[in-house]
Design a protein around this motif. Structure first.
Motif, PDB file in Angstrom:
ATOM      1  N   TYR A 233      37.158   7.718  37.732  1.00  0.00           N
ATOM      2  CA  TYR A 233      36.777   6.628  38.639  1.00  0.00           C
ATOM      3  C   TYR A 233      36.060   7.146  39.888  1.00  0.00           C
ATOM      4  CZ  TYR A 233      40.281   4.668  35.539  1.00  0.00           C
ATOM      5  OH  TYR A 233      41.004   4.324  34.415  1.00  0.00           O
ATOM      6  N   GLY A 234      35.173   8.093  39.653  1.00  0.00           N
ATOM      7  CA  GLY A 234      34.336   8.594  40.727  1.00  0.00           C
ATOM      8  C   GLY A 234      34.916   9.739  41.520  1.00  0.00           C
ATOM      9  N   GLU A 235      36.149  10.139  41.213  1.00  0.00           N
ATOM     10  CA  GLU A 235      36.779  11.227  41.960  1.00  0.00           C
ATOM     11  C   GLU A 235      36.174  12.586  41.613  1.00  0.00           C
ATOM     12  OE1 GLU A 235      40.948  11.158  41.202  1.00  0.00           O
ATOM     13  OE2 GLU A 235      41.256   9.166  42.090  1.00  0.00           O
ATOM     14  N   ARG A 236      35.646  12.728  40.403  1.00  0.00           N
ATOM     15  CA  ARG A 236      35.155  14.022  39.930  1.00  0.00           C
ATOM     16  C   ARG A 236      33.738  13.900  39.390  1.00  0.00           C
ATOM     17  NH1 ARG A 236      40.758  15.866  36.798  1.00  0.00           N
ATOM     18  NH2 ARG A 236      42.091  15.793  38.658  1.00  0.00           N
ATOM     19  N   ARG A 237      32.830  13.605  40.291  1.00  0.00           N
ATOM     20  CA  ARG A 237      31.430  13.446  39.894  1.00  0.00           C
ATOM     21  C   ARG A 237      30.722  14.780  39.747  1.00  0.00           C
ATOM     22  NH1 ARG A 237      29.901   9.465  44.567  1.00  0.00           N
ATOM     23  NH2 ARG A 237      32.077   9.775  45.189  1.00  0.00           N
ATOM     24  N   GLY A 238      31.263  15.838  40.331  1.00  0.00           N
ATOM     25  CA  GLY A 238      30.663  17.162  40.239  1.00  0.00           C
ATOM     26  C   GLY A 238      29.716  17.426  41.388  1.00  0.00           C
ATOM     27  N   ASP A 239      29.618  18.699  41.776  1.00  0.00           N
ATOM     28  CA  ASP A 239      28.700  19.070  42.853  1.00  0.00           C
ATOM     29  C   ASP A 239      27.882  20.309  42.492  1.00  0.00           C
ATOM     30  OD1 ASP A 239      30.591  21.056  42.992  1.00  0.00           O
ATOM     31  OD2 ASP A 239      31.097  20.757  45.109  1.00  0.00           O
ATOM     32  N   VAL A 240      27.627  20.464  41.203  1.00  0.00           N
ATOM     33  CA  VAL A 240      26.815  21.577  40.725  1.00  0.00           C
ATOM     34  C   VAL A 240      25.338  21.183  40.812  1.00  0.00           C
ATOM     35  CG1 VAL A 240      26.345  23.110  38.771  1.00  0.00           C
ATOM     36  CG2 VAL A 240      28.665  22.255  39.155  1.00  0.00           C
ATOM     37  N   PRO A 241      24.453  22.059  41.300  1.00  0.00           N
ATOM     38  CA  PRO A 241      23.025  21.720  41.359  1.00  0.00           C
ATOM     39  C   PRO A 241      22.451  21.457  39.962  1.00  0.00           C
ATOM     40  CG  PRO A 241      23.507  23.640  42.711  1.00  0.00           C
ATOM     41  CD  PRO A 241      24.736  23.372  41.902  1.00  0.00           C
ATOM     42  N   VAL A 242      21.903  20.260  39.766  1.00  0.00           N
ATOM     43  CA  VAL A 242      21.455  19.844  38.437  1.00  0.00           C
ATOM     44  C   VAL A 242      20.388  20.772  37.870  1.00  0.00           C
ATOM     45  CG1 VAL A 242      20.133  18.062  37.236  1.00  0.00           C
ATOM     46  CG2 VAL A 242      22.079  17.424  38.624  1.00  0.00           C
ATOM     47  N   MET A 243      19.370  21.045  38.652  1.00  0.00           N
ATOM     48  CA  MET A 243      18.282  21.867  38.119  1.00  0.00           C
ATOM     49  C   MET A 243      18.766  23.263  37.743  1.00  0.00           C
ATOM     50  SD  MET A 243      15.307  20.496  37.583  1.00  0.00           S
ATOM     51  CE  MET A 243      14.217  21.923  37.627  1.00  0.00           C
ATOM     52  N   SER A 244      19.649  23.834  38.527  1.00  0.00           N
ATOM     53  CA  SER A 244      20.181  25.161  38.191  1.00  0.00           C
ATOM     54  C   SER A 244      21.009  25.111  36.917  1.00  0.00           C
ATOM     55  CB  SER A 244      21.018  25.711  39.344  1.00  0.00           C
ATOM     56  OG  SER A 244      20.203  26.063  40.439  1.00  0.00           O
ATOM     57  N   ALA A 245      21.831  24.056  36.781  1.00  0.00           N
ATOM     58  CA  ALA A 245      22.650  23.920  35.574  1.00  0.00           C
ATOM     59  C   ALA A 245      21.777  23.767  34.334  1.00  0.00           C
ATOM     60  CB  ALA A 245      23.583  22.721  35.720  1.00  0.00           C
ATOM     61  N   LEU A 246      20.777  22.886  34.423  1.00  0.00           N
ATOM     62  CA  LEU A 246      19.906  22.655  33.268  1.00  0.00           C
ATOM     63  C   LEU A 246      19.079  23.884  32.934  1.00  0.00           C
ATOM     64  CD1 LEU A 246      18.650  19.049  34.108  1.00  0.00           C
ATOM     65  CD2 LEU A 246      20.421  19.696  32.455  1.00  0.00           C
ATOM     66  N   ALA A 247      18.580  24.557  33.973  1.00  0.00           N
ATOM     67  CA  ALA A 247      17.777  25.758  33.732  1.00  0.00           C
ATOM     68  C   ALA A 247      18.610  26.849  33.080  1.00  0.00           C
ATOM     69  CB  ALA A 247      17.181  26.259  35.041  1.00  0.00           C
ATOM     70  N   THR A 248      19.846  27.014  33.529  1.00  0.00           N
ATOM     71  CA  THR A 248      20.728  28.015  32.936  1.00  0.00           C
ATOM     72  C   THR A 248      20.948  27.733  31.455  1.00  0.00           C
ATOM     73  OG1 THR A 248      21.870  28.434  35.038  1.00  0.00           O
ATOM     74  CG2 THR A 248      23.060  28.994  33.015  1.00  0.00           C
ATOM     75  N   LEU A 249      21.197  26.475  31.118  1.00  0.00           N
ATOM     76  CA  LEU A 249      21.444  26.113  29.719  1.00  0.00           C
ATOM     77  C   LEU A 249      20.176  26.194  28.875  1.00  0.00           C
ATOM     78  CD1 LEU A 249      23.888  23.182  30.439  1.00  0.00           C
ATOM     79  CD2 LEU A 249      24.465  25.300  29.234  1.00  0.00           C
ATOM     80  N   ALA A 250      19.034  25.857  29.473  1.00  0.00           N
ATOM     81  CA  ALA A 250      17.766  25.993  28.746  1.00  0.00           C
ATOM     82  C   ALA A 250      17.463  27.455  28.461  1.00  0.00           C
ATOM     83  CB  ALA A 250      16.643  25.354  29.551  1.00  0.00           C
ATOM     84  N   PHE A 251      17.691  28.300  29.448  1.00  0.00           N
ATOM     85  CA  PHE A 251      17.462  29.736  29.292  1.00  0.00           C
ATOM     86  C   PHE A 251      18.421  30.341  28.277  1.00  0.00           C
ATOM     87  CE2 PHE A 251      19.266  33.857  30.698  1.00  0.00           C
ATOM     88  CZ  PHE A 251      18.197  34.680  30.398  1.00  0.00           C
ATOM     89  N   ASP A 252      19.657  29.864  28.273  1.00  0.00           N
ATOM     90  CA  ASP A 252      20.683  30.411  27.390  1.00  0.00           C
ATOM     91  C   ASP A 252      20.266  30.323  25.929  1.00  0.00           C
ATOM     92  OD1 ASP A 252      23.397  31.460  26.946  1.00  0.00           O
ATOM     93  OD2 ASP A 252      23.795  29.482  26.090  1.00  0.00           O
ATOM     94  N   GLY A 253      19.479  29.313  25.585  1.00  0.00           N
ATOM     95  CA  GLY A 253      18.825  29.310  24.283  1.00  0.00           C
ATOM     96  C   GLY A 253      19.517  28.562  23.170  1.00  0.00           C
ATOM     97  N   ARG A 254      20.811  28.317  23.268  1.00  0.00           N
ATOM     98  CA  ARG A 254      21.514  27.671  22.162  1.00  0.00           C
ATOM     99  C   ARG A 254      20.971  26.263  21.921  1.00  0.00           C
ATOM    100  NH1 ARG A 254      26.910  25.507  21.227  1.00  0.00           N
ATOM    101  NH2 ARG A 254      27.300  25.421  23.455  1.00  0.00           N
ATOM    102  N   ARG A 255      20.661  25.563  23.001  1.00  0.00           N
ATOM    103  CA  ARG A 255      20.041  24.238  22.904  1.00  0.00           C
ATOM    104  C   ARG A 255      18.913  24.165  23.912  1.00  0.00           C
ATOM    105  NH1 ARG A 255      25.271  20.992  24.036  1.00  0.00           N
ATOM    106  NH2 ARG A 255      25.782  22.971  25.016  1.00  0.00           N
TER     107      ARG A 255
END
Length: 381
Positions: free
Chosen positions: A144-166
């Motif tokens: 209910y909005g308590e845990r929306r996250g505070d991770v930088p989106v572009m950094s998270a997406l770039a890390t996962l894109a670089f990681d290569g699995r998807r």
């Protein structure tokens, strides 16, 4: 998160303008985010960035906009670690359901139904999606909005894109995130979310935001990041509505001592032991939001409890310690009463519960095993 959208369970620190030819290396390490999500130098990642930028420019994005979006992007090893251990796949079905539809989450959901009754009634009328379903998605996605996250989106997406699995999937999400920023829907500093790039109260990934986000407040922006959940809940209702939700039909029902109606199909999430369900059309609609079976049933069952339907009748049976879910909840409550906090008494045995057991055993001069047992439960009653 919306999954087909949710391969994923974000954000972007402030960036400044720079020349497109400035190279791909991280110019500054982004701020630390929650859960140990601190960027670290990675030479292979830095070498990957220029090619990623060029691929995005080739897809029609403005070069200066792309360069700005990458200004503070960094490699987040914590994201890769989380990607390997998503809750939907690591938790047993019993534990996942105990968390998704815990007593505390049900109580908070009912409070949210009351607090936002006017808004939710308008959403139900406009989108023909029951308010309890909207709130259940909200409850499972971010408590209910308590845990929306505070991770930088572009950094998270770039890390996962670089990681290569998807890689292709997450590069597509990076393109969508840059388009959101280019539209001015959110500032870079506010574009934060989960470790996998899902954003806001109901955890939309960028492509789902572009496709379904709704400006229900009428201020010109679909603000799913705000403390005010209006636009996020409206966007969720819109997503489910456009995915084919049929108002007045259940997602599924537990099969208890009766034959299936034949209107749906039978699923056995716990195999031969535990509850069995007959699921219908709206089950498939929830799968459009997140295709993990545990998630779908978790949202569906939480929505049932918010309507006032009873808890599941079929027991999962005792665990490896000989304890049922009710036993484990009683154990946690007993430890907490004795002064050894276990957090929420949801019956899910995690690090906090095992630490409490060890502390209790130490305080009583018992052999320290940290292991739950019937004997320990008897001592605490």
């Amino acid at each position: 998160m919306p999954h087909s959208r949710r391969f994923i369970l974000a954000g972007l620190s402030a960036f400044t303008l720079g020349a497109c030819q400035s190279g791909g290396a991280v110019s500054s390490v982004p701020r630390s985010a929650s859960g140990g999500m601190r960027a670290v130098r990675n030479t292979r990642f830095d070498a990957w960035v220029p090619g990623a930028k060029q691929r995005m420019i080739a897809r029609g994005l403005n070069p200066s906009t792309v360069n700005r979006a990458f200004r503070d992007v960094g490699y987040l090893p914590g994201v890769v670690e989380r990607d390997r251990s998503q809750t939907e796949f690591v938790r047993s079905f019993e534990d996942y359901l105990a968390i998704a539809a815990s007593d505390a989450r049900i109580a908070k959901g009912r409070a949210m139904l009351s607090k936002h009754a006017g808004l939710l009634n308008r959403l139900e009328a406009k989108y023909s999606v029951e308010k309890e379903v909207i709130v259940a998605v909200w409850g499972v996605e971010s408590r209910y909005g308590e845990r929306r996250g505070d991770v930088p989106v572009m950094s998270a997406l770039a890390t996962l894109a670089f990681d290569g699995r998807r890689g292709r999937f997450f590069e597509n999400q990076m393109v969508a995130a840059i388009r959101i920023l280019a539209r001015g829907d959110v500032t870079p500093a506010r574009m934060t979310g989960s470790w996998a790039g899902a954003m806001g109260h109901t955890q939309f990934i960028p492509s789902s935001y572009l496709a379904y986000a709704v400006d229900f407040r009428g201020d010109g922006k679909a603000d799913i990041w705000s403390d005010d959940p209006t636009d996020a809940l409206a966007s969720t209702a819109a997503y489910l509505s456009r995915s084919g939700w049929k108002r007045g039909q259940r997602w599924g029902a537990e099969i208890t001592g009766r034959r299936p109606s034949g209107r749906g199909r039978v699923v056995k999430p716990a195999g031969g032991s535990g509850p069995v369900f007959e699921v219908y059309h709206n089950y498939s609609v929830l799968a459009r939001y997140n295709n993990a079976q545990k998630y779908i049933i978790g949202v569906g069952h939480l929505s049932d409890r918010l309507v006032g339907r009873p808890a599941l009748r079929t027991s999962f049976g005792p665990d490896e310690y000989g304890l049922t879910l009710a036993d484990r909840k009683a154990l946690q409550r007993g430890l907490t009463r004795a002064g050894f906090d276990t957090g929420e008494a949801d019956g899910v045995l995690g690090k906090k519960t095992f630490a409490a057991i060890e502390a209790f055993q130490r305080s009583r001069g018992l052999r320290i095993t940290g292991t739950p047992s019937k004997a320990l439960l008897s001592m605490l009653r």
